[in-house]
Design an enzyme around this catalytic site. Structure first.
Site, PDB file in Angstrom:
ATOM      1  N   GLY A  12      15.935   0.482 -73.739  1.00  5.14           N
ATOM      2  CA  GLY A  12      16.510  -0.265 -72.620  1.00  5.14           C
ATOM      3  C   GLY A  12      15.848  -1.617 -72.408  1.00  5.14           C
ATOM      4  O   GLY A  12      15.024  -2.067 -73.212  1.00  5.14           O
ATOM      5  N   ASN A  18      18.542   8.342 -75.170  1.00  2.00           N
ATOM      6  CA  ASN A  18      19.876   8.870 -75.508  1.00  2.00           C
ATOM      7  C   ASN A  18      20.900   7.755 -75.680  1.00  2.00           C
ATOM      8  O   ASN A  18      22.078   8.024 -75.887  1.00  2.00           O
ATOM      9  CB  ASN A  18      20.346   9.900 -74.473  1.00  2.00           C
ATOM     10  CG  ASN A  18      20.611   9.284 -73.107  1.00  2.00           C
ATOM     11  OD1 ASN A  18      20.449   8.073 -72.907  1.00  2.00           O
ATOM     12  ND2 ASN A  18      21.025  10.112 -72.153  1.00  2.00           N
ATOM     13  N   PHE A  56      10.441   5.446 -68.961  1.00  2.00           N
ATOM     14  CA  PHE A  56      11.461   4.534 -68.423  1.00  2.00           C
ATOM     15  C   PHE A  56      12.818   5.218 -68.274  1.00  2.00           C
ATOM     16  O   PHE A  56      13.677   4.698 -67.560  1.00  2.00           O
ATOM     17  CB  PHE A  56      11.702   3.357 -69.392  1.00  2.00           C
ATOM     18  CG  PHE A  56      10.560   2.408 -69.567  1.00  2.00           C
ATOM     19  CD1 PHE A  56      10.255   1.479 -68.598  1.00  2.00           C
ATOM     20  CD2 PHE A  56       9.792   2.430 -70.730  1.00  2.00           C
ATOM     21  CE1 PHE A  56       9.208   0.587 -68.768  1.00  2.00           C
ATOM     22  CE2 PHE A  56       8.750   1.535 -70.911  1.00  2.00           C
ATOM     23  CZ  PHE A  56       8.450   0.609 -69.925  1.00  2.00           C
ATOM     24  N   SER A  77       9.678   1.920 -58.221  1.00  2.00           N
ATOM     25  CA  SER A  77      10.393   0.755 -57.704  1.00  2.00           C
ATOM     26  C   SER A  77       9.904   0.423 -56.299  1.00  2.00           C
ATOM     27  O   SER A  77       9.517   1.318 -55.528  1.00  2.00           O
ATOM     28  CB  SER A  77      11.884   1.097 -57.656  1.00  2.00           C
ATOM     29  OG  SER A  77      12.593   0.131 -56.932  1.00  2.00           O
ATOM     30  N   TYR A 130      19.727   6.343 -55.784  1.00  2.00           N
ATOM     31  CA  TYR A 130      18.863   5.902 -56.875  1.00  2.00           C
ATOM     32  C   TYR A 130      17.418   5.809 -56.379  1.00  2.00           C
ATOM     33  O   TYR A 130      16.487   6.367 -56.988  1.00  2.00           O
ATOM     34  CB  TYR A 130      19.330   4.542 -57.423  1.00  2.00           C
ATOM     35  CG  TYR A 130      18.254   3.850 -58.218  1.00  2.00           C
ATOM     36  CD1 TYR A 130      17.939   4.286 -59.506  1.00  2.00           C
ATOM     37  CD2 TYR A 130      17.507   2.798 -57.676  1.00  2.00           C
ATOM     38  CE1 TYR A 130      16.918   3.686 -60.227  1.00  2.00           C
ATOM     39  CE2 TYR A 130      16.490   2.199 -58.389  1.00  2.00           C
ATOM     40  CZ  TYR A 130      16.201   2.646 -59.660  1.00  2.00           C
ATOM     41  OH  TYR A 130      15.176   2.060 -60.363  1.00  2.00           O
ATOM     42  N   LYS A 156      13.590   7.931 -57.210  1.00  2.00           N
ATOM     43  CA  LYS A 156      12.267   7.358 -57.529  1.00  2.00           C
ATOM     44  C   LYS A 156      11.207   7.914 -56.577  1.00  2.00           C
ATOM     45  O   LYS A 156      10.094   8.241 -56.992  1.00  2.00           O
ATOM     46  CB  LYS A 156      12.312   5.826 -57.418  1.00  2.00           C
ATOM     47  CG  LYS A 156      13.147   5.156 -58.488  1.00  2.00           C
ATOM     48  CD  LYS A 156      12.493   5.278 -59.855  1.00  2.00           C
ATOM     49  CE  LYS A 156      13.433   4.901 -60.978  1.00  2.00           C
ATOM     50  NZ  LYS A 156      12.933   5.234 -62.310  1.00  2.00           N
ATOM     51  N   PHE A 199       9.032  -4.865 -58.696  1.00  2.00           N
ATOM     52  CA  PHE A 199       9.868  -5.636 -57.777  1.00  2.00           C
ATOM     53  C   PHE A 199      11.148  -6.016 -58.548  1.00  2.00           C
ATOM     54  O   PHE A 199      11.867  -5.112 -58.948  1.00  2.00           O
ATOM     55  CB  PHE A 199       9.043  -6.754 -57.133  1.00  2.00           C
ATOM     56  CG  PHE A 199       8.229  -6.163 -55.985  1.00  2.00           C
ATOM     57  CD1 PHE A 199       7.180  -5.268 -56.254  1.00  2.00           C
ATOM     58  CD2 PHE A 199       8.572  -6.372 -54.659  1.00  2.00           C
ATOM     59  CE1 PHE A 199       6.499  -4.618 -55.218  1.00  2.00           C
ATOM     60  CE2 PHE A 199       7.888  -5.733 -53.622  1.00  2.00           C
ATOM     61  CZ  PHE A 199       6.857  -4.860 -53.908  1.00  2.00           C
ATOM     62  N   ARG A 232      25.581  -7.337 -48.497  1.00  2.00           N
ATOM     63  CA  ARG A 232      25.816  -6.116 -49.255  1.00  2.00           C
ATOM     64  C   ARG A 232      25.126  -4.957 -48.531  1.00  2.00           C
ATOM     65  O   ARG A 232      23.964  -5.088 -48.129  1.00  2.00           O
ATOM     66  CB  ARG A 232      25.224  -6.299 -50.663  1.00  2.00           C
ATOM     67  CG  ARG A 232      25.500  -5.178 -51.636  1.00  2.00           C
ATOM     68  CD  ARG A 232      25.037  -5.536 -53.044  1.00  2.00           C
ATOM     69  NE  ARG A 232      23.589  -5.716 -53.150  1.00  2.00           N
ATOM     70  CZ  ARG A 232      22.940  -5.975 -54.272  1.00  2.00           C
ATOM     71  NH1 ARG A 232      23.610  -6.115 -55.399  1.00  2.00           N
ATOM     72  NH2 ARG A 232      21.630  -6.114 -54.274  1.00  2.00           N
ATOM     73  N   GLY A 288      22.966  -1.963 -47.517  1.00  2.00           N
ATOM     74  CA  GLY A 288      21.681  -1.455 -48.024  1.00  2.00           C
ATOM     75  C   GLY A 288      20.661  -2.530 -48.346  1.00  2.00           C
ATOM     76  O   GLY A 288      19.511  -2.218 -48.630  1.00  2.00           O
TER      77      GLY A 288
END
Ligand code: NAD
Ligand code: WQD
Length: 338
Positions: A11, A33, A81, A125, A150, A154, A179, A293, A295
Site C-alpha cells: 500500500g 491481499n 499496515f 491514527s 474506521y 484503530k 496525522f 463534511r 465528522g
C-alpha cells in the site's frame, strides 16, 4: 539487520516503508491481499532499492496463511499496515471494517505469539484522540470515541495491544498515531493510488491538477481557523516511513506498549494547501466552497516532541516538498499504477 514482516506492505505507506527498510539493510517480507494496492508498487520499490524483497499474497484474516509465513521465514519484528481506511465506507459496511481491522489484527497477533515474535509497530491514527482535546495533541491526552467506524477500529486495536503488553511482558509494541500522510517518494515511482473518488484532500487536489476531476470541493469555510477552512498536520510519507524504522529500533530494545504522534507539529489550512500547491507546481486548482463534511473537526495537529525525543526521529520535509512530490508522482502516473 533484521527480518521484518510488513503486512499491507504494497500500500501507500507500506511501500514507502519497505523502501526505507531495504535501504537501511533490513530484509523484508510483505504480506498483502492486494485489496487496495498493486504488486507493481513492490516491483518499483525493489528497482529503487536495487534489492529484492519477498512478497506473499495473503489475508490477515486467514490464520493458515499467516502461520505459514512465520514458519517459512525467521521473522524478527512486524510492521502492521494491513487494513481498510475509507472513513465513509466504514459507515456503510461496519462489519467488513470490524472483520479486516479488528479481527484481522487479532489473528495476526495470535500468529505472532505462536511464532514467538513479540515486536510490533502498529499503524494507528490521530483520530483516536478525544475531539474535546485542543491541538497540539499530545500522547498523554485522552482518547475518545471516534466519529466513524474506521477510527473506532484503530482505537480498539490500540486498546487490545495495551492489554496484551500488560498481560505478557514479552511484547514490545509501538502505536504510531499518524496525522495526515501526503507526498510521495522523490523519484515519482511510488505514491498514493486511491481507487475511485479520493476521500482525502491531497489525492483529490492532484487529480484535479491532472484533469481527472473537475474541481475541488472545500468542505467548510466558516471554521474558527486562520481562513475558515480546516487545519491539519500534513506529514511527508517518507518522513512517516522513517518513523517506522526509528520505532522499530526503539522497540527491538524495549518492552511494553507506547504511543507516539507522527506529525510535523504544524497545521496548514485547506486553502493554504491549495494555494501552496498552485504556487509550487504552477498548476491552477479549480475549487468551490461546499458545506462542512460530517465528522470533521476544525483543527488537528500534533505535539511531536515525544517522537523527536524518544525515537531519534525528525521530520525533514516541508509542505512545499510534500506538494511538489505529490504532483511529481501524479504527473508521471496519471492513472496510478494502472
Ligand atoms: P493502503 O490502503 O494504501 O494500504 C493498506 C494495505 O493493506 C493495502 O495494500 C491493502 O491491499 C492491504 N490490506 C487491506 N486489508 C488486508 C487484509 N485483510 N489482509 C492483507 N492485506 C490487507 O493504506 P495506507 O494509507 O498505506 O495506510 C496504511 C495503514 O495506515 C492503514 O492501517 C491505515 O488505516 C493507517 N493510517 C493511514 C492514514 C492515511 O491517511 N493514509 C492515516 C492514519 C493511519
Ligand atoms: C483534510 C482536510 C477536509 C477532501 C482522514 C481520516 C483520518 C486519517 C487521515 C486514515 C479536512 C478537507 C478533504 C476534500 C476538503 N485516515 N477536504 N475537500 O479528514 O483530516 O483525516 O484521513 O487512514 O482518520 O479521518 O483528512 O484528507 O480527508 O481532509 O476540503 O475533497 O481537507 O475537510 O479539513 P482528515 P482528509
Amino acid at each position: 539487520m533484521a527480518r521484518i514482516l510488513v503486512t499491507g506492505g504494497a500500500g501507500y505507506i507500506g511501500s514507502h516503508t519497505c523502501l526505507e527498510l531495504l535501504n537501511a539493510g533490513h530484509e523484508v517480507v510483505v504480506f498483502d491481499n492486494l485489496s487496495n494496492s498493486s504488486e507493481e508498487a513492490l516491483h518499483r520499490v525493489q528497482k529503487l532499492a536495487d534489492k529484492t524483497l519477498v512478497f506473499v499474497k495473503g489475508d490477515i484474516r486467514h490464520p493458515d496463511e499467516l502461520d505459514q509465513v512465520f514458519q517459512n521465514h525467521q521473522i524478527d519484528a512486524v510492521i502492521h499496515f494491513a487494513g481498510l481506511k475509507a472513513v465513509g465506507e466504514s459507515q456503510q459496511i461496519p462489519l467488513v471494517y470490524f472483520d479486516n481491522n479488528i479481527a484481522g489484527s487479532a489473528q495476526l497477533f495470535k500468529s505472532m505469539e505462536k511464532a514467538g515474535v513479540f515486536t510490533l509497530v502498529f499503524s494507528s491514527s490521530a483520530t483516536v484522540y478525544d475531539e474535546a482535546n485542543h491541538s497540539p495533541l499530545n500522547e498523554t491526552m485522552s482518547t475518545g470515541m471516534p466519529s466513524n467506524n474506521y477510527g473506532y477500529t484503530k482505537l480498539i486495536v490500540e486498546q487490545m495491544l495495551e492489554k496484551l503488553a500488560q498481560a505478557d511482558a514479552r511484547w514490545s509494541i509501538a502505536l504510531l498515531r499518524y496525522f495526515n500522510p501526503v507526498g510521495a517518494h522523490q523519484s515519482g515511482l511510488i505514491g498514493e493510488d486511491p481507487q475511485g473518488i479520493p476521500n482525502n484532500l491531497m489525492p483529490y487536489v492532484t487529480q484535479v491538477a491532472v484533469g481527472r476531476r473537475e474541481k475541488l470541493s472545500i468542505y467548510g469555510n466558516d471554521y474558527d481557523t486562520i481562513d475558515g477552512t480546516g487545519v491539519r498536520d500534513y506529514i511527508h510519507v517518507v518522513d512517516l516511513a522513517n518513523a517506522h524504522l526509528c520505532a522499530l529500533n526503539n522497540r527491538l530494545a524495549a518492552q511494553g506498549c507506547r504511543a507516539w504522534n507522527i506529525g510535523t507539529g504544524h497545521g496548514s489550512s485547506v486553502l493554504e494547501v491549495k494555494n501552496t500547491f498552485e504556487q509550487v507546481n504552477g498548476v491552477a486548482i479549480a475549487f468551490e466552497f461546499a458545506p462542512r463534511r460530517a465528522g470533521d473537526v476544525a483543527t488537528s495537529f500534533a505535539d511531536n516532541r515525544r517522537a523527536i525525543n524518544e525515537l531519534d526521529w525528525q521530520p525533514q520535509y516541508t509542505l512545499k516538498d510534500m506538494l511538489a512530490d505529490s504532483w511529481n508522482w501524479q504527473k508521471q502516473n496519471p492513472n496510478g499504477f494502472n
